[in-house]
Design a protein around this motif. Sequence first.
Motif, PDB file in Angstrom:
ATOM      1  N   LYS A   1      32.215 -26.507  14.228  1.00 45.52           N
ATOM      2  CA  LYS A   1      31.177 -26.850  13.248  1.00 45.52           C
ATOM      3  C   LYS A   1      31.698 -26.369  11.890  1.00 45.52           C
ATOM      4  O   LYS A   1      31.757 -25.163  11.631  1.00 45.52           O
ATOM      5  N   ILE A   2      32.120 -27.330  11.079  1.00 43.72           N
ATOM      6  CA  ILE A   2      32.853 -27.026   9.845  1.00 43.72           C
ATOM      7  C   ILE A   2      32.028 -27.399   8.615  1.00 43.72           C
ATOM      8  O   ILE A   2      31.645 -28.561   8.451  1.00 43.72           O
ATOM      9  N   ASP A   3      31.778 -26.420   7.767  1.00 42.67           N
ATOM     10  CA  ASP A   3      31.013 -26.647   6.532  1.00 42.67           C
ATOM     11  C   ASP A   3      31.925 -26.266   5.357  1.00 42.67           C
ATOM     12  O   ASP A   3      32.363 -25.116   5.248  1.00 42.67           O
ATOM     13  N   LEU A   4      32.206 -27.225   4.476  1.00 39.95           N
ATOM     14  CA  LEU A   4      33.243 -26.994   3.454  1.00 39.95           C
ATOM     15  C   LEU A   4      32.714 -26.794   2.027  1.00 39.95           C
ATOM     16  O   LEU A   4      33.429 -27.077   1.062  1.00 39.95           O
ATOM     17  N   HIS A   5      31.481 -26.309   1.888  1.00 35.14           N
ATOM     18  CA  HIS A   5      30.961 -26.139   0.516  1.00 35.14           C
ATOM     19  C   HIS A   5      29.827 -25.116   0.522  1.00 35.14           C
ATOM     20  O   HIS A   5      28.750 -25.369   1.060  1.00 35.14           O
ATOM     21  N   SER A   6      30.088 -23.948  -0.091  1.00 30.20           N
ATOM     22  CA  SER A   6      29.028 -22.932  -0.192  1.00 30.20           C
ATOM     23  C   SER A   6      29.246 -22.057  -1.431  1.00 30.20           C
ATOM     24  O   SER A   6      30.359 -21.960  -1.949  1.00 30.20           O
ATOM     25  N   HIS A   7      28.156 -21.453  -1.881  1.00 29.53           N
ATOM     26  CA  HIS A   7      28.177 -20.627  -3.101  1.00 29.53           C
ATOM     27  C   HIS A   7      27.580 -19.248  -2.842  1.00 29.53           C
ATOM     28  O   HIS A   7      26.565 -19.117  -2.170  1.00 29.53           O
ATOM     29  N   SER A   8      28.190 -18.233  -3.452  1.00 30.85           N
ATOM     30  CA  SER A   8      27.721 -16.850  -3.328  1.00 30.85           C
ATOM     31  C   SER A   8      27.297 -16.343  -4.705  1.00 30.85           C
ATOM     32  O   SER A   8      27.313 -17.088  -5.687  1.00 30.85           O
ATOM     33  N   THR A   9      26.980 -15.045  -4.769  1.00 25.15           N
ATOM     34  CA  THR A   9      26.632 -14.436  -6.056  1.00 25.15           C
ATOM     35  C   THR A   9      27.837 -14.365  -7.010  1.00 25.15           C
ATOM     36  O   THR A   9      27.685 -13.970  -8.159  1.00 25.15           O
ATOM     37  N   HIS A  10      29.030 -14.767  -6.532  1.00 28.00           N
ATOM     38  CA  HIS A  10      30.163 -14.874  -7.468  1.00 28.00           C
ATOM     39  C   HIS A  10      29.984 -16.075  -8.392  1.00 28.00           C
ATOM     40  O   HIS A  10      30.699 -16.204  -9.389  1.00 28.00           O
TER      41      HIS A  10
ATOM     42  N   SER B   1      25.154 -12.555  -1.119  1.00 26.96           N
ATOM     43  CA  SER B   1      26.516 -12.025  -1.149  1.00 26.96           C
ATOM     44  C   SER B   1      27.371 -12.772  -0.124  1.00 26.96           C
ATOM     45  O   SER B   1      26.854 -13.409   0.799  1.00 26.96           O
ATOM     46  N   VAL B   2      28.678 -12.643  -0.282  1.00 32.70           N
ATOM     47  CA  VAL B   2      29.612 -13.251   0.664  1.00 32.70           C
ATOM     48  C   VAL B   2      29.347 -12.707   2.076  1.00 32.70           C
ATOM     49  O   VAL B   2      29.323 -13.470   3.050  1.00 32.70           O
ATOM     50  N   GLU B   3      29.101 -11.422   2.172  1.00 31.32           N
ATOM     51  CA  GLU B   3      28.831 -10.796   3.478  1.00 31.32           C
ATOM     52  C   GLU B   3      27.628 -11.459   4.159  1.00 31.32           C
ATOM     53  O   GLU B   3      27.669 -11.840   5.332  1.00 31.32           O
ATOM     54  N   GLN B   4      26.551 -11.617   3.370  1.00 27.79           N
ATOM     55  CA  GLN B   4      25.324 -12.223   3.885  1.00 27.79           C
ATOM     56  C   GLN B   4      25.563 -13.668   4.342  1.00 27.79           C
ATOM     57  O   GLN B   4      25.105 -14.075   5.414  1.00 27.79           O
ATOM     58  N   ILE B   5      26.304 -14.420   3.543  1.00 23.68           N
ATOM     59  CA  ILE B   5      26.544 -15.830   3.868  1.00 23.68           C
ATOM     60  C   ILE B   5      27.291 -15.963   5.201  1.00 23.68           C
ATOM     61  O   ILE B   5      26.938 -16.803   6.032  1.00 23.68           O
TER      62      ILE B   5
ATOM     63  N   LEU C   1      18.575 -13.887 -23.745  1.00 23.74           N
ATOM     64  CA  LEU C   1      19.860 -13.856 -23.035  1.00 23.74           C
ATOM     65  C   LEU C   1      19.862 -12.767 -21.963  1.00 23.74           C
ATOM     66  O   LEU C   1      20.360 -12.961 -20.853  1.00 23.74           O
ATOM     67  N   GLU C   2      19.279 -11.634 -22.319  1.00 30.73           N
ATOM     68  CA  GLU C   2      19.176 -10.499 -21.404  1.00 30.73           C
ATOM     69  C   GLU C   2      18.499 -10.886 -20.074  1.00 30.73           C
ATOM     70  O   GLU C   2      18.955 -10.527 -18.993  1.00 30.73           O
ATOM     71  N   HIS C   3      17.390 -11.664 -20.192  1.00 33.28           N
ATOM     72  CA  HIS C   3      16.711 -12.124 -18.977  1.00 33.28           C
ATOM     73  C   HIS C   3      17.638 -12.966 -18.102  1.00 33.28           C
ATOM     74  O   HIS C   3      17.550 -12.932 -16.890  1.00 33.28           O
ATOM     75  N   VAL C   4      18.474 -13.761 -18.756  1.00 33.57           N
ATOM     76  CA  VAL C   4      19.284 -14.724 -18.002  1.00 33.57           C
ATOM     77  C   VAL C   4      20.502 -14.073 -17.363  1.00 33.57           C
ATOM     78  O   VAL C   4      20.787 -14.323 -16.192  1.00 33.57           O
ATOM     79  N   ILE C   5      21.214 -13.248 -18.096  1.00 27.06           N
ATOM     80  CA  ILE C   5      22.450 -12.731 -17.496  1.00 27.06           C
ATOM     81  C   ILE C   5      22.326 -11.304 -16.958  1.00 27.06           C
ATOM     82  O   ILE C   5      23.161 -10.895 -16.155  1.00 27.06           O
ATOM     83  N   GLY C   6      21.285 -10.571 -17.392  1.00 25.21           N
ATOM     84  CA  GLY C   6      21.135  -9.208 -16.875  1.00 25.21           C
ATOM     85  C   GLY C   6      22.426  -8.444 -17.034  1.00 25.21           C
ATOM     86  O   GLY C   6      23.000  -8.420 -18.115  1.00 25.21           O
ATOM     87  N   ASP C   7      22.943  -7.910 -15.908  1.00 20.35           N
ATOM     88  CA  ASP C   7      24.202  -7.169 -16.057  1.00 20.35           C
ATOM     89  C   ASP C   7      25.396  -7.948 -15.507  1.00 20.35           C
ATOM     90  O   ASP C   7      26.456  -7.380 -15.282  1.00 20.35           O
ATOM     91  N   LEU C   8      25.222  -9.246 -15.305  1.00 18.27           N
ATOM     92  CA  LEU C   8      26.418  -9.968 -14.845  1.00 18.27           C
ATOM     93  C   LEU C   8      27.311 -10.364 -16.014  1.00 18.27           C
ATOM     94  O   LEU C   8      26.852 -10.552 -17.136  1.00 18.27           O
ATOM     95  N   ASP C   9      28.616 -10.433 -15.730  1.00 18.02           N
ATOM     96  CA  ASP C   9      29.600 -10.725 -16.763  1.00 18.02           C
ATOM     97  C   ASP C   9      29.885 -12.227 -16.783  1.00 18.02           C
ATOM     98  O   ASP C   9      30.499 -12.744 -15.842  1.00 18.02           O
ATOM     99  N   PRO C  10      29.457 -12.934 -17.844  1.00 20.32           N
ATOM    100  CA  PRO C  10      29.617 -14.391 -17.869  1.00 20.32           C
ATOM    101  C   PRO C  10      31.076 -14.844 -17.947  1.00 20.32           C
ATOM    102  O   PRO C  10      31.354 -16.027 -17.780  1.00 20.32           O
ATOM    103  N   LEU C  11      31.990 -13.902 -18.190  1.00 21.31           N
ATOM    104  CA  LEU C  11      33.401 -14.298 -18.161  1.00 21.31           C
ATOM    105  C   LEU C  11      33.973 -14.143 -16.743  1.00 21.31           C
ATOM    106  O   LEU C  11      35.082 -14.570 -16.453  1.00 21.31           O
TER     107      LEU C  11
ATOM    108  N   VAL D   1      31.491 -14.526 -13.835  1.00 22.75           N
ATOM    109  CA  VAL D   1      30.611 -15.385 -13.035  1.00 22.75           C
ATOM    110  C   VAL D   1      30.306 -16.648 -13.835  1.00 22.75           C
ATOM    111  O   VAL D   1      29.899 -16.562 -14.994  1.00 22.75           O
ATOM    112  N   ALA D   2      30.541 -17.822 -13.220  1.00 24.47           N
ATOM    113  CA  ALA D   2      30.238 -19.084 -13.899  1.00 24.47           C
ATOM    114  C   ALA D   2      28.726 -19.225 -14.028  1.00 24.47           C
ATOM    115  O   ALA D   2      28.031 -19.454 -13.046  1.00 24.47           O
ATOM    116  N   VAL D   3      28.218 -19.040 -15.241  1.00 24.51           N
ATOM    117  CA  VAL D   3      26.766 -19.088 -15.425  1.00 24.51           C
ATOM    118  C   VAL D   3      26.297 -20.529 -15.626  1.00 24.51           C
ATOM    119  O   VAL D   3      27.010 -21.349 -16.192  1.00 24.51           O
TER     120      VAL D   3
END
Length: 293
Positions: free
Chosen positions: A2-11, A17-21, A119-129, A131-133
Amino acid sequence: MKIDLHSHSTHSDGKESVEQIFQYAAEAGITALALTDHDTTAGWDEARVEAAKQGITFVPGIELTTESPLGKSVHLLAYLPDPKNLALVNAMNTVKAARYDRLLTFIAKLQDGYPELTLEHVIGDLDPLKVAVGKPHLADALIALGKFDEREIQFLPGGPLHKNSPFYVENKGMPTLEAIRMVRAAGGVPVLAHPLTRGRDESKFEPNETVRSHFLEMIKAGLGGFEVWHREVDETARAWLIALAGEFGLVTTGSSDYHGKDGKPNLLGENTTTEEMLKRIEAQATGSAIQWA
Ligand code: AMP
Ligand code: FE
Ligand code: FE
Ligand code: ZN
């Protein structure tokens, strides 16, 4: 398999998270999973570890933001490229910076309707350089502000993130044809993600000569296949794509495009790819390897 070739994580814009997925993938009976975060390979190392833990085959991938000749955003899956390839690394960094720039414009427009949004609400503490926002991050900020209960409704007609919304800003990316050549040069296999779904209004896909000639150009540039089994690809488009893939010997894949249990309605394994197709992708790739379980 059973092969699924498209998924997204918090990256990128997934909610888990990748672990959760990989835990959920194991529960869903998935035997091979590709992590295809937008414009980054940052989750690959973690995915190798988590896939091994769960006894799942890991397929390294990326979903690249590219731009069609008509200025529409086109998503290109890249399987098994060399993650250190200079052109690829530069392109992903450029896109992440462009996504951040677009986010700032988007926020400025949204403030007409939602003056509290910052902007603060949207990115919080993630680094937009790193993580693809994108729109999902805007959606999450509007949820946090109590404007909506979920992401999904914000993308529907009338919602602030729908492409006909007055707030809408399109993504910028490398021209699609250039991206296809770049992925091949990085040893990867370029597969068009959910083809013929983006930049389209709610109307059904109508095959015509203009569309065909765009596709022929992409094939000439080295496109390896189409993601045809995807919930957003309608039956007319799917039949047309399968016929075109047959004509040129391209691969056809099926995937969920999972973004987390409450990231998008898409469920892990809701569409799958055959083992034959995965083997054909593997046979064309020289940039990195599948980690077979
Ligand atoms: P962007 O790349 O910022 O233009 O946003 C596109 C992303 O928005 C997609 O890759 C999905 O992650 C997300 N998206 C699109 N439609 C929906 C939806 N209906 N519900 C939740 N997320 C969505
Ligand atoms: Fe996404
Ligand atoms: Fe996509
Ligand atoms: Zn995706």
